[in-house]
Design an enzyme around this catalytic site. Sequence first.
Site, short mmCIF file in Angstrom:
data_model
loop_
_atom_site.label_atom_id
_atom_site.label_comp_id
_atom_site.label_asym_id
_atom_site.label_seq_id
_atom_site.Cartn_x
_atom_site.Cartn_y
_atom_site.Cartn_z
CG ASP A 96 -12.20 9.99 2.33
OD1 ASP A 96 -12.33 9.59 3.50
OD2 ASP A 96 -12.30 11.19 2.00
CG HIS A 152 -6.19 7.95 8.60
ND1 HIS A 152 -5.80 8.96 9.46
CD2 HIS A 152 -6.18 8.50 7.35
CE1 HIS A 152 -5.58 10.07 8.76
NE2 HIS A 152 -5.81 9.82 7.48
CB SER A 250 -3.72 1.50 -5.49
OG SER A 250 -4.16 0.22 -5.92
#
EC number: 4.1.1.65
Length: 283
Positions: A96, A152, A250
Amino acid sequence: MSFTSRLKKELFIKAQNLVPQHQLSRVVGKVAASENPILKAAVIHAFKTKYGIDLSIAEQGNALKYKSFNDFFTRALKDGVRLVDENPDSIVSPADGAISQIGKITAGEVFQAKGQSFSVEKLIGDPQLAQPFQEGEFATVYLSPRDYHRVHMPFSGTLTETLYVPGELFSVNQVTAENVPGLFARNERMVCLFDTELGRMAVVLVGAMIVAGIETVATGKVKPSGRIELQHHELKLEKGAELGRFYLGSTAIILFEKDKIEWEKRFKAESVVVMGERMGHTI
């Protein structure tokens, strides 16, 4: 830009070089890892309030149930909240966040921001391991404090190497991206390299100031050593599988070889993405 705004920006950049980056990050890391019930509750409440964290999508919706701030920050999401694009030709977002930059690697250089770039060789930290990506494709995804902070797999592959590259810990944001030369190739990072049906793929987890740590499924939580550390692996991971996580966040950078993929045209700098969303496709 006004004189005042320009002065604030210049002072912020200068402060990046004056602040004891690693020492500050270690102190923050200790606080974030604390399981003291009063301290962790206060920190979680302050963070949740400041950034408007939505726990309704988290697997654990009760902020008081997390054992530490780190546990809260790396919280899992409920099943079905993030759906991984199942098309076999899709390249999906690893996290995200917001796209910082996306496009082609030109003459071995990765675009960072207006007037700034860095070499893929410096990013990877090893000339031989960087070679396959010299004229390839890249996407840089910035994870803000309010985002889900697990990273992921953008495409299925076999993890073959991890390379810890020590470095500085500049803050990562639009101001530093535009004003700190080679920002992502200077900050501490963990490089994950894969064999895929498309050839080589890399996912680079880049640290930043007050990032309390980086963890991968292959190495566990990274312990900064001050030297480059290469490890070999043979770990198969499917698209969408968890690869790692940030403790205070980050940036994740994904790299592919030349003429293997194309990015979806709707994506550009500052586009918002969610983990599992289709960002590109195989050629």
